[in-house]
Design a protein around this motif. Structure first.
Motif: not given
Lengths: 67, 144
Positions: A6, A9, A12, A14, A16, A19, A30, A34, A52
Protein backbone atom coordinates in the motif's frame (compact mmCIF):
# COMPACT_ATOMS: atom_id res chain seq x y z
CA UNK A 1 4.07 -12.31 6.16
CA UNK A 2 3.50 -8.56 6.05
CA UNK A 3 4.01 -6.22 3.14
CA UNK A 4 4.42 -2.56 2.27
CA UNK A 5 2.44 -2.77 -0.94
CA UNK A 6 0.00 0.00 0.00
CA UNK A 7 2.86 2.35 0.89
CA UNK A 8 4.79 1.54 -2.31
CA UNK A 9 1.63 2.08 -4.32
CA UNK A 10 1.09 5.47 -2.67
CA UNK A 11 4.71 6.47 -3.41
CA UNK A 12 4.20 5.64 -7.09
CA UNK A 13 0.71 7.23 -7.00
CA UNK A 14 -0.95 4.10 -8.33
CA UNK A 15 -4.46 2.88 -7.58
CA UNK A 16 -5.11 -0.82 -7.01
CA UNK A 17 -6.71 -0.89 -10.45
CA UNK A 18 -3.63 0.74 -12.08
CA UNK A 19 -1.28 -1.74 -10.42
CA UNK A 20 -3.52 -4.67 -11.32
CA UNK A 21 -3.47 -3.62 -14.98
CA UNK A 22 0.31 -3.25 -14.96
CA UNK A 23 0.69 -6.77 -13.54
CA UNK A 24 -2.10 -8.43 -15.52
CA UNK A 25 -4.05 -9.52 -12.43
CA UNK A 26 -7.39 -8.51 -10.93
CA UNK A 27 -7.86 -5.60 -8.51
CA UNK A 28 -9.14 -8.19 -6.03
CA UNK A 29 -5.73 -9.90 -6.09
CA UNK A 30 -3.93 -6.64 -5.24
CA UNK A 31 -6.44 -5.96 -2.47
CA UNK A 32 -6.01 -9.49 -1.05
CA UNK A 33 -2.21 -9.13 -1.01
CA UNK A 34 -2.43 -5.73 0.72
CA UNK A 35 -4.77 -7.16 3.36
CA UNK A 36 -2.37 -10.12 3.92
CA UNK A 37 -5.05 -12.57 2.87
CA UNK A 38 -3.08 -13.88 -0.10
CA UNK A 39 0.64 -14.56 -0.49
CA UNK A 40 1.62 -13.99 -4.13
CA UNK A 41 3.75 -16.35 -6.20
CA UNK A 42 7.45 -15.66 -6.70
CA UNK A 43 6.71 -14.49 -10.25
CA UNK A 44 4.14 -11.94 -9.08
CA UNK A 45 6.42 -10.80 -6.23
CA UNK A 46 9.22 -10.24 -8.76
CA UNK A 47 6.85 -8.34 -11.05
CA UNK A 48 5.91 -6.10 -8.11
CA UNK A 49 9.59 -5.57 -7.39
CA UNK A 50 10.12 -4.54 -11.01
CA UNK A 51 7.19 -2.08 -11.01
CA UNK A 52 8.28 -0.43 -7.75
CA UNK A 53 12.00 -0.65 -8.66
CA UNK A 54 12.92 -2.01 -5.23
CA UNK A 55 14.00 -5.48 -4.01
CA UNK A 56 11.33 -8.03 -3.11
CA UNK A 57 12.58 -7.91 0.50
CA UNK A 58 11.62 -4.25 0.66
CA UNK A 59 8.02 -5.14 -0.18
CA UNK A 60 7.54 -8.42 1.68
CA UNK A 61 8.83 -9.28 5.12
CA UNK A 62 8.66 -12.59 6.97
CA UNK A 63 7.12 -12.56 10.44
CA UNK A 64 7.84 -14.83 13.41
CA UNK A 65 4.97 -17.19 12.58
CA UNK A 66 6.46 -17.78 9.10
CA UNK A 67 9.77 -19.02 10.51
CA UNK B 1 12.85 -43.01 -20.27
CA UNK B 2 13.73 -39.37 -19.60
CA UNK B 3 11.91 -38.39 -22.79
CA UNK B 4 8.81 -40.26 -21.65
CA UNK B 5 8.90 -38.50 -18.26
CA UNK B 6 9.39 -35.14 -19.98
CA UNK B 7 6.49 -35.85 -22.36
CA UNK B 8 4.30 -36.95 -19.45
CA UNK B 9 5.20 -33.84 -17.43
CA UNK B 10 4.43 -31.53 -20.36
CA UNK B 11 1.12 -33.23 -21.11
CA UNK B 12 0.03 -33.23 -17.47
CA UNK B 13 0.94 -29.55 -17.09
CA UNK B 14 -1.01 -28.69 -20.24
CA UNK B 15 -4.07 -30.74 -19.25
CA UNK B 16 -3.90 -29.42 -15.70
CA UNK B 17 -4.33 -25.91 -17.02
CA UNK B 18 -7.33 -26.77 -19.18
CA UNK B 19 -10.22 -24.35 -18.72
CA UNK B 20 -13.06 -23.10 -20.88
CA UNK B 21 -13.31 -19.39 -21.81
CA UNK B 22 -15.41 -17.17 -19.51
CA UNK B 23 -18.34 -17.08 -21.99
CA UNK B 24 -19.00 -20.79 -21.32
CA UNK B 25 -20.11 -19.94 -17.78
CA UNK B 26 -23.27 -18.28 -19.12
CA UNK B 27 -23.81 -21.12 -21.60
CA UNK B 28 -23.43 -23.59 -18.70
CA UNK B 29 -26.07 -21.79 -16.60
CA UNK B 30 -28.41 -21.65 -19.62
CA UNK B 31 -28.02 -25.44 -20.06
CA UNK B 32 -28.67 -26.04 -16.34
CA UNK B 33 -31.81 -23.86 -16.33
CA UNK B 34 -33.04 -25.41 -19.61
CA UNK B 35 -32.51 -28.97 -18.34
CA UNK B 36 -34.16 -28.09 -15.01
CA UNK B 37 -37.25 -26.63 -16.73
CA UNK B 38 -37.52 -29.66 -19.02
CA UNK B 39 -37.22 -31.97 -15.98
CA UNK B 40 -40.15 -30.15 -14.34
CA UNK B 41 -42.09 -30.05 -17.64
CA UNK B 42 -41.71 -33.79 -18.27
CA UNK B 43 -43.71 -34.55 -15.12
CA UNK B 44 -46.85 -33.34 -16.91
CA UNK B 45 -46.38 -35.32 -20.13
CA UNK B 46 -45.79 -38.94 -21.06
CA UNK B 47 -42.12 -39.37 -22.03
CA UNK B 48 -39.82 -42.28 -22.98
CA UNK B 49 -37.66 -43.76 -20.20
CA UNK B 50 -34.40 -42.42 -21.66
CA UNK B 51 -35.43 -38.75 -21.27
CA UNK B 52 -34.78 -38.49 -17.51
CA UNK B 53 -31.17 -39.83 -17.53
CA UNK B 54 -30.34 -37.76 -20.62
CA UNK B 55 -31.67 -34.56 -18.99
CA UNK B 56 -29.71 -35.38 -15.83
CA UNK B 57 -26.51 -35.84 -17.84
CA UNK B 58 -27.13 -32.58 -19.73
CA UNK B 59 -27.60 -30.80 -16.38
CA UNK B 60 -24.33 -32.29 -15.06
CA UNK B 61 -22.58 -31.15 -18.24
CA UNK B 62 -23.90 -27.62 -17.60
CA UNK B 63 -22.56 -27.64 -14.04
CA UNK B 64 -19.20 -28.95 -15.29
CA UNK B 65 -19.04 -26.10 -17.83
CA UNK B 66 -19.72 -23.54 -15.08
CA UNK B 67 -17.15 -25.22 -12.85
CA UNK B 68 -14.29 -25.20 -15.37
CA UNK B 69 -14.98 -21.84 -17.02
CA UNK B 70 -12.48 -19.07 -16.47
CA UNK B 71 -13.29 -15.89 -14.54
CA UNK B 72 -13.18 -12.59 -16.44
CA UNK B 73 -9.67 -12.13 -15.05
CA UNK B 74 -8.29 -15.58 -14.31
CA UNK B 75 -5.10 -14.93 -12.35
CA UNK B 76 -3.10 -16.80 -9.72
CA UNK B 77 -5.47 -15.82 -6.88
CA UNK B 78 -8.37 -17.38 -8.80
CA UNK B 79 -6.26 -20.51 -9.47
CA UNK B 80 -5.52 -20.78 -5.75
CA UNK B 81 -9.18 -20.31 -4.74
CA UNK B 82 -10.25 -22.78 -7.42
CA UNK B 83 -7.80 -25.40 -6.10
CA UNK B 84 -9.12 -24.92 -2.55
CA UNK B 85 -12.73 -25.22 -3.71
CA UNK B 86 -12.01 -28.48 -5.60
CA UNK B 87 -10.22 -29.92 -2.57
CA UNK B 88 -13.15 -29.09 -0.28
CA UNK B 89 -15.68 -30.33 -2.84
CA UNK B 90 -13.87 -33.66 -3.19
CA UNK B 91 -13.64 -34.24 0.57
CA UNK B 92 -17.26 -33.21 1.22
CA UNK B 93 -18.44 -35.13 -1.86
CA UNK B 94 -16.79 -38.37 -0.75
CA UNK B 95 -18.20 -37.98 2.78
CA UNK B 96 -21.62 -37.26 1.29
CA UNK B 97 -21.41 -40.37 -0.92
CA UNK B 98 -20.52 -42.45 2.15
CA UNK B 99 -23.10 -41.05 4.56
CA UNK B 100 -26.06 -40.02 2.39
CA UNK B 101 -27.33 -43.55 1.45
CA UNK B 102 -27.61 -44.47 5.14
CA UNK B 103 -29.47 -41.23 5.94
CA UNK B 104 -31.86 -41.84 3.03
CA UNK B 105 -32.25 -45.48 4.07
CA UNK B 106 -33.01 -44.47 7.66
CA UNK B 107 -35.60 -41.90 6.57
CA UNK B 108 -37.20 -44.30 4.05
CA UNK B 109 -37.26 -47.04 6.68
CA UNK B 110 -39.23 -44.75 8.96
CA UNK B 111 -41.63 -43.56 6.25
CA UNK B 112 -42.02 -46.74 4.19
CA UNK B 113 -40.40 -49.67 6.06
CA UNK B 114 -41.01 -52.30 3.33
CA UNK B 115 -39.40 -50.49 0.39
CA UNK B 116 -36.28 -48.80 1.83
CA UNK B 117 -33.20 -49.15 -0.42
CA UNK B 118 -29.51 -48.47 0.29
CA UNK B 119 -28.81 -46.57 -2.90
CA UNK B 120 -26.82 -43.53 -4.02
CA UNK B 121 -26.88 -42.74 -7.72
CA UNK B 122 -23.95 -41.17 -9.59
CA UNK B 123 -26.17 -38.19 -10.46
CA UNK B 124 -26.67 -37.18 -6.82
CA UNK B 125 -22.98 -37.53 -5.94
CA UNK B 126 -21.67 -35.70 -9.02
CA UNK B 127 -24.29 -32.96 -8.71
CA UNK B 128 -23.40 -32.51 -5.05
CA UNK B 129 -19.65 -32.32 -5.75
CA UNK B 130 -20.11 -29.80 -8.57
CA UNK B 131 -22.58 -27.70 -6.55
CA UNK B 132 -20.28 -27.67 -3.51
CA UNK B 133 -17.31 -26.66 -5.70
CA UNK B 134 -19.21 -23.80 -7.34
CA UNK B 135 -20.62 -22.58 -4.00
CA UNK B 136 -17.25 -22.77 -2.21
CA UNK B 137 -15.45 -21.06 -5.08
CA UNK B 138 -17.93 -18.16 -5.02
CA UNK B 139 -17.78 -17.94 -1.22
CA UNK B 140 -13.96 -17.91 -1.30
CA UNK B 141 -14.01 -15.21 -4.00
CA UNK B 142 -16.33 -13.04 -1.91
CA UNK B 143 -14.09 -13.38 1.15
CA UNK B 144 -10.66 -13.12 -0.49
Amino acid sequence: MKNTLKVQRAIKDLTQEDLAKLLGVSRQTINSIEKNRYVPSTVLALKLSKVFEIPVNAIFELQDEDL
Amino acid sequence: MRDICEWERNKLQRWGKFQLPNAYKKIGWAIIIGAFLLMIGKKFVEEPSWVKPVLRNIMLLGFLMVSISKEKIEDELMASLRATSYRLALIIGVLYALVQPYVTYAIESLLDPGNAELDNGYFQVLLYILLVQILFFNALKRNS
